[in-house]
Design a protein around this motif. Structure first.
Motif, mmCIF file in Angstrom:
data_model
loop_
_atom_site.group_PDB
_atom_site.id
_atom_site.type_symbol
_atom_site.label_atom_id
_atom_site.label_comp_id
_atom_site.label_asym_id
_atom_site.label_seq_id
_atom_site.Cartn_x
_atom_site.Cartn_y
_atom_site.Cartn_z
ATOM 1 N N THR A 47 6.236 8.666 -6.029
ATOM 2 C CA THR A 47 6.772 9.747 -5.213
ATOM 3 C C THR A 47 7.938 9.208 -4.400
ATOM 4 O O THR A 47 7.860 8.107 -3.849
ATOM 5 C CB THR A 47 5.689 10.298 -4.262
ATOM 6 O OG1 THR A 47 4.600 10.775 -5.058
ATOM 7 C CG2 THR A 47 6.225 11.431 -3.399
ATOM 8 N N THR A 48 9.011 9.987 -4.332
ATOM 9 C CA THR A 48 10.200 9.587 -3.581
ATOM 10 C C THR A 48 10.547 10.658 -2.561
ATOM 11 O O THR A 48 10.182 11.826 -2.718
ATOM 12 C CB THR A 48 11.408 9.388 -4.515
ATOM 13 O OG1 THR A 48 11.697 10.632 -5.177
ATOM 14 C CG2 THR A 48 11.141 8.304 -5.550
ATOM 15 N N ASP A 101 0.796 -1.225 0.000
ATOM 16 C CA ASP A 101 0.000 0.000 0.000
ATOM 17 C C ASP A 101 0.835 1.284 0.000
ATOM 18 O O ASP A 101 0.280 2.383 0.072
ATOM 19 C CB ASP A 101 -0.934 0.021 1.215
ATOM 20 C CG ASP A 101 -2.013 -1.046 1.129
ATOM 21 O OD1 ASP A 101 -2.299 -1.525 0.012
ATOM 22 O OD2 ASP A 101 -2.567 -1.414 2.184
ATOM 23 N N ALA A 102 2.146 1.143 -0.077
ATOM 24 C CA ALA A 102 3.030 2.313 0.020
ATOM 25 C C ALA A 102 2.781 3.308 -1.113
ATOM 26 O O ALA A 102 2.740 2.933 -2.282
ATOM 27 C CB ALA A 102 4.492 1.866 0.013
ATOM 28 N N ASP A 103 2.612 4.571 -0.723
ATOM 29 C CA ASP A 103 2.438 5.644 -1.700
ATOM 30 C C ASP A 103 3.747 6.360 -2.009
ATOM 31 O O ASP A 103 3.840 7.081 -2.998
ATOM 32 C CB ASP A 103 1.442 6.684 -1.164
ATOM 33 C CG ASP A 103 0.028 6.149 -1.128
ATOM 34 O OD1 ASP A 103 -0.360 5.419 -2.065
ATOM 35 O OD2 ASP A 103 -0.691 6.450 -0.163
ATOM 36 N N THR A 104 4.725 6.196 -1.137
ATOM 37 C CA THR A 104 5.977 6.942 -1.237
ATOM 38 C C THR A 104 7.149 6.004 -0.979
ATOM 39 O O THR A 104 7.079 5.158 -0.094
ATOM 40 C CB THR A 104 5.995 8.076 -0.195
ATOM 41 O OG1 THR A 104 4.862 8.918 -0.426
ATOM 42 C CG2 THR A 104 7.252 8.907 -0.290
ATOM 43 N N GLY A 155 10.391 14.126 -4.386
ATOM 44 C CA GLY A 155 10.504 14.129 -5.836
ATOM 45 C C GLY A 155 9.575 13.099 -6.433
ATOM 46 O O GLY A 155 8.817 12.427 -5.731
ATOM 47 N N THR A 156 9.627 12.992 -7.729
ATOM 48 C CA THR A 156 8.879 11.952 -8.433
ATOM 49 C C THR A 156 9.782 11.342 -9.485
ATOM 50 O O THR A 156 10.712 11.980 -9.977
ATOM 51 C CB THR A 156 7.603 12.501 -9.107
ATOM 52 O OG1 THR A 156 7.978 13.505 -10.050
ATOM 53 C CG2 THR A 156 6.622 13.050 -8.110
ATOM 54 N N THR A 157 9.492 10.117 -9.802
ATOM 55 C CA THR A 157 10.164 9.416 -10.878
ATOM 56 C C THR A 157 9.167 8.401 -11.420
ATOM 57 O O THR A 157 8.016 8.366 -10.999
ATOM 58 C CB THR A 157 11.470 8.734 -10.383
ATOM 59 O OG1 THR A 157 12.202 8.249 -11.517
ATOM 60 C CG2 THR A 157 11.203 7.623 -9.400
ATOM 61 N N ALA A 174 1.205 -4.595 -5.962
ATOM 62 C CA ALA A 174 1.472 -3.440 -5.098
ATOM 63 C C ALA A 174 1.363 -2.132 -5.883
ATOM 64 O O ALA A 174 1.460 -2.114 -7.116
ATOM 65 C CB ALA A 174 2.867 -3.555 -4.483
ATOM 66 N N LYS A 175 1.168 -1.063 -5.132
ATOM 67 C CA LYS A 175 1.265 0.273 -5.724
ATOM 68 C C LYS A 175 2.711 0.464 -6.197
ATOM 69 O O LYS A 175 3.604 -0.277 -5.779
ATOM 70 C CB LYS A 175 0.897 1.327 -4.688
ATOM 71 C CG LYS A 175 -0.570 1.314 -4.305
ATOM 72 C CD LYS A 175 -0.878 2.404 -3.293
ATOM 73 C CE LYS A 175 -2.344 2.414 -2.929
ATOM 74 N NZ LYS A 175 -2.641 3.469 -1.935
ATOM 75 N N PRO A 176 2.977 1.447 -7.060
ATOM 76 C CA PRO A 176 4.323 1.604 -7.601
ATOM 77 C C PRO A 176 5.448 1.655 -6.558
ATOM 78 O O PRO A 176 6.477 0.987 -6.730
ATOM 79 C CB PRO A 176 4.238 2.907 -8.396
ATOM 80 C CG PRO A 176 2.808 2.923 -8.852
ATOM 81 C CD PRO A 176 2.023 2.370 -7.689
ATOM 82 N N ALA A 177 5.281 2.395 -5.484
ATOM 83 C CA ALA A 177 6.338 2.450 -4.464
ATOM 84 C C ALA A 177 6.568 1.070 -3.854
ATOM 85 O O ALA A 177 7.710 0.662 -3.608
ATOM 86 C CB ALA A 177 5.996 3.464 -3.381
ATOM 87 N N GLY A 178 5.498 0.331 -3.630
ATOM 88 C CA GLY A 178 5.613 -1.016 -3.082
ATOM 89 C C GLY A 178 6.341 -1.961 -4.019
ATOM 90 O O GLY A 178 7.070 -2.852 -3.578
#
Length: 122
Positions: A100-101, A18-21, A108-110, A65-69
């Motif tokens: 988001t990082t 579920d990580a967003d960042t 930031g974002t990537t 997973a979400k992208p960060a996950g």
């Protein structure tokens, strides 16, 4: 740290999914660890004793997973087995989702593609 036998790491894996960042250290002025970052470190620690059990669960995160996950999972797979990690990064290099990082106070974002390509080139 003591781990329960049944369902070990289920909560940590949920946090990663579920990580967003994506952050591997404290964020913001206070240097607060995000819940997903804490979960990442807990799973990383558990890999020493439970790597065989965790590997398929981490591989499943690459899809659901979400992208960060997904990035957390690929990094952890790299700790389990270098070839598995490389395969995960190659897979993510074909996905263009934004993430988001955080690096300290800097947000930031990537994209998965850019992040994975950087990991493959290192």
């Amino acid at each position: 740290m003591l781990w329960k036998k049944n369902g070990a790491f289920d909560e940590e894996l949920r946090q990663l999914a579920d990580a967003d960042t994506l952050a591997f250290g404290g964020v913001g002025i206070a240097g607060t660890l995000l819940p997903a970052t804490k979960a990442y470190f807990a799973v990383e620690e558990g890999l020493r004793q439970h790597g065989a059990e965790l590997r398929p669960k981490l591989e499943a995160l690459l899809d659901r997973a979400k992208p960060a996950g997904r990035l957390y999972a690929a990094e952890l797979l790299t700790h389990v087995d270098a070839d598995a990690g490389r395969a995960a990064w190659q897979r993510l290099a074909r996905q263009d989702a934004e993430v988001t990082t955080f690096s300290g106070c800097m947000m930031g974002t990537t994209t998965l593609t850019r992040y994975a390509q950087d990991r493959l080139n290192n």
